[in-house]
Every structure is written in C-alpha cells, then in structure tokens.
Design a protein around this motif. Structure first.
Motif, PDB file in Angstrom:
ATOM      1  N   VAL A 131     -21.010   8.657   8.515  1.00 57.17           N
ATOM      2  CA  VAL A 131     -20.209   9.176   7.422  1.00 57.17           C
ATOM      3  C   VAL A 131     -18.992   8.265   7.307  1.00 57.17           C
ATOM      4  N   THR A 132     -18.676   7.835   6.111  1.00 57.47           N
ATOM      5  CA  THR A 132     -17.532   6.961   5.891  1.00 57.47           C
ATOM      6  C   THR A 132     -16.455   7.735   5.154  1.00 57.47           C
ATOM      7  N   LEU A 133     -15.253   7.709   5.716  1.00 58.64           N
ATOM      8  CA  LEU A 133     -14.098   8.341   5.089  1.00 58.64           C
ATOM      9  C   LEU A 133     -13.105   7.261   4.697  1.00 58.64           C
ATOM     10  N   HIS A 134     -12.538   7.405   3.521  1.00 64.80           N
ATOM     11  CA  HIS A 134     -11.495   6.484   3.074  1.00 64.80           C
ATOM     12  C   HIS A 134     -10.189   7.263   3.040  1.00 64.80           C
ATOM     13  N   VAL A 135      -9.242   6.872   3.879  1.00 67.48           N
ATOM     14  CA  VAL A 135      -7.957   7.535   3.968  1.00 67.48           C
ATOM     15  C   VAL A 135      -6.867   6.508   3.657  1.00 67.48           C
ATOM     16  N   PRO A 136      -6.162   6.695   2.540  1.00 67.59           N
ATOM     17  CA  PRO A 136      -5.105   5.734   2.216  1.00 67.59           C
ATOM     18  C   PRO A 136      -3.879   5.950   3.123  1.00 67.59           C
ATOM     19  N   PHE A 137      -3.412   4.887   3.736  1.00 70.24           N
ATOM     20  CA  PHE A 137      -2.199   4.931   4.551  1.00 70.24           C
ATOM     21  C   PHE A 137      -1.704   3.516   4.727  1.00 70.24           C
ATOM     22  N   ARG A 138      -0.459   3.400   5.190  1.00 66.52           N
ATOM     23  CA  ARG A 138       0.048   2.086   5.565  1.00 66.52           C
ATOM     24  C   ARG A 138       0.695   2.189   6.931  1.00 66.52           C
TER      25      ARG A 138
ATOM     26  N   VAL B 297       3.719   1.298   9.347  1.00 72.38           N
ATOM     27  CA  VAL B 297       5.130   0.921   9.306  1.00 72.38           C
ATOM     28  C   VAL B 297       5.678   0.927  10.728  1.00 72.38           C
ATOM     29  N   LYS B 298       6.718   0.144  10.948  1.00 72.99           N
ATOM     30  CA  LYS B 298       7.378   0.149  12.248  1.00 72.99           C
ATOM     31  C   LYS B 298       8.488   1.182  12.233  1.00 72.99           C
ATOM     32  N   ARG B 299       8.534   2.004  13.283  1.00 72.40           N
ATOM     33  CA  ARG B 299       9.575   3.024  13.402  1.00 72.40           C
ATOM     34  C   ARG B 299      10.020   3.061  14.854  1.00 72.40           C
ATOM     35  N   GLY B 300      11.267   2.690  15.069  1.00 77.50           N
ATOM     36  CA  GLY B 300      11.791   2.718  16.426  1.00 77.50           C
ATOM     37  C   GLY B 300      11.063   1.786  17.371  1.00 77.50           C
ATOM     38  N   GLY B 301      10.584   0.647  16.877  1.00 77.73           N
ATOM     39  CA  GLY B 301       9.932  -0.330  17.732  1.00 77.73           C
ATOM     40  C   GLY B 301       8.451  -0.067  17.950  1.00 77.73           C
ATOM     41  N   ARG B 302       7.893   0.943  17.315  1.00 71.94           N
ATOM     42  CA  ARG B 302       6.458   1.205  17.468  1.00 71.94           C
ATOM     43  C   ARG B 302       5.843   1.350  16.081  1.00 71.94           C
ATOM     44  N   LYS B 303       4.537   1.210  16.016  1.00 65.24           N
ATOM     45  CA  LYS B 303       3.845   1.314  14.732  1.00 65.24           C
ATOM     46  C   LYS B 303       3.426   2.753  14.494  1.00 65.24           C
ATOM     47  N   GLU B 304       3.522   3.154  13.231  1.00 61.08           N
ATOM     48  CA  GLU B 304       3.195   4.523  12.856  1.00 61.08           C
ATOM     49  C   GLU B 304       2.483   4.510  11.508  1.00 61.08           C
ATOM     50  N   MET B 305       1.547   5.432  11.327  1.00 63.18           N
ATOM     51  CA  MET B 305       0.861   5.548  10.041  1.00 63.18           C
ATOM     52  C   MET B 305       1.737   6.316   9.076  1.00 63.18           C
ATOM     53  N   GLN B 306       1.825   5.835   7.845  1.00 67.39           N
ATOM     54  CA  GLN B 306       2.571   6.527   6.807  1.00 67.39           C
ATOM     55  C   GLN B 306       1.581   6.894   5.708  1.00 67.39           C
ATOM     56  N   LEU B 307       1.472   8.191   5.436  1.00 76.98           N
ATOM     57  CA  LEU B 307       0.551   8.670   4.417  1.00 76.98           C
ATOM     58  C   LEU B 307       1.180   8.537   3.041  1.00 76.98           C
ATOM     59  N   PRO B 308       0.365   8.550   1.989  1.00 76.99           N
ATOM     60  CA  PRO B 308       0.917   8.428   0.630  1.00 76.99           C
ATOM     61  C   PRO B 308       1.739   9.658   0.243  1.00 76.99           C
ATOM     62  N   GLU B 309       2.515   9.522  -0.824  1.00 80.16           N
ATOM     63  CA  GLU B 309       3.340  10.613  -1.343  1.00 80.16           C
ATOM     64  C   GLU B 309       2.488  11.861  -1.556  1.00 80.16           C
ATOM     65  N   GLY B 310       3.039  13.004  -1.180  1.00 83.64           N
ATOM     66  CA  GLY B 310       2.354  14.264  -1.402  1.00 83.64           C
ATOM     67  C   GLY B 310       1.405  14.677  -0.300  1.00 83.64           C
ATOM     68  N   ALA B 311       1.005  13.740   0.535  1.00 79.92           N
ATOM     69  CA  ALA B 311       0.109  14.074   1.639  1.00 79.92           C
ATOM     70  C   ALA B 311       0.929  14.695   2.761  1.00 79.92           C
ATOM     71  N   THR B 312       0.398  15.729   3.368  1.00 77.23           N
ATOM     72  CA  THR B 312       1.114  16.378   4.458  1.00 77.23           C
ATOM     73  C   THR B 312       0.640  15.811   5.789  1.00 77.23           C
ATOM     74  N   GLN B 313       1.575  15.690   6.692  1.00 74.70           N
ATOM     75  CA  GLN B 313       1.278  15.136   8.009  1.00 74.70           C
ATOM     76  C   GLN B 313       1.964  16.016   9.032  1.00 74.70           C
ATOM     77  N   SER B 314       1.217  16.449  10.017  1.00 74.84           N
ATOM     78  CA  SER B 314       1.852  17.247  11.061  1.00 74.84           C
ATOM     79  C   SER B 314       2.716  16.322  11.903  1.00 74.84           C
ATOM     80  N   ARG B 315       3.937  16.749  12.138  1.00 73.63           N
ATOM     81  CA  ARG B 315       4.885  15.932  12.889  1.00 73.63           C
ATOM     82  C   ARG B 315       4.765  16.230  14.368  1.00 73.63           C
TER      83      ARG B 315
END
Length: 127
Positions: free
Chosen positions: A11-18, A20-38
C-alpha cells in the motif's frame, strides 16, 4: 474492500510534509491545517528537571555554591547558571513545555539566552 477481494501486497501512502531544523535536530512539518500531536521536547524537559534538581540541592545546603555543585556534576559553572535560570520561568510556560504545547520558537538554545524575569513579559518574549 470486499470479502472476496484479494489483499494487496503493498500500500502506498502519499503524505505531504517538509523537513525543518528545530533546535539542532530535524523535524517533520505538516502542511497548513493538518493536525499533529505534539510531544514534549526531551531536551527542554531534561533541562527543566536538572534546573529544579540543582536548585533544590543548593537550597537544601547540600552544596554551598554553584561552582561547587558544577564541579561535582562535571559541567561549567556558567552553563549551570544559565540552566538554573529556567527555574524562573512562568508556571504556564513550564506546563506548556512539559505538555509539549510550547511555541515552536521555544527551544533550549533560546531559553538559555537571557529572558525577562517578569512572568507576563516572558509570555510575550517567548511566543
């Protein structure tokens, strides 16, 4: 799917994200409107725990000076004083960090820089 349909092997899923560096580590950033559990930032939580532990050790009289405690912990006194300042953060900022709800700009590096002593000003400065 219906009962008689074969199960696909992949099964192939396409999830848009980019990334980004935050505090010296890499983190996924979801597009506007997408919810992400912190999740709580482990570096911030660890620094807060250390700060309050060190404060308690000094206030109890276990160590007479910051320099003495820093030597025992094997860290520079200047770093210890910067971390100890975290005990002056507004309670709502501490709770937000522990819950993982702090503003994305609130990183350990930013908190180790000078910040206002007044809680109201901290909330404005750190948001």
């Amino acid at each position: 799917m219906t009962r008689g349909a074969p199960i696909p092997k992949t099964v192939t899923l396409h999830v848009p994200f980019r990334v980004v560096k935050r505090g010296g580590r890499k983190e996924m950033q979801l597009p506007e409107g997408a919810t992400q559990s912190r999740r709580a930032d482990s570096a911030l939580v660890k620094a807060l725990a250390r700060a309050f532990r060190w404060k308690r050790m000094i206030e109890s009289g276990e160590f007479a000076t910051i320099a003495e405690l820093a030597e025992r912990e094997g860290i520079a006194p200047s770093y210890m004083t910067r971390v100890l300042r975290l005990t002056l953060l507004a309670p709502e900022i501490v709770v937000a960090i522990l819950d993982g709800n702090q503003a994305p700009e609130v990183t350990l590096a930013k908190l180790l820089e000078p910040f206002p002593v007044e809680w109201e000003e901290q909330c404005v400065h750190l948001s």
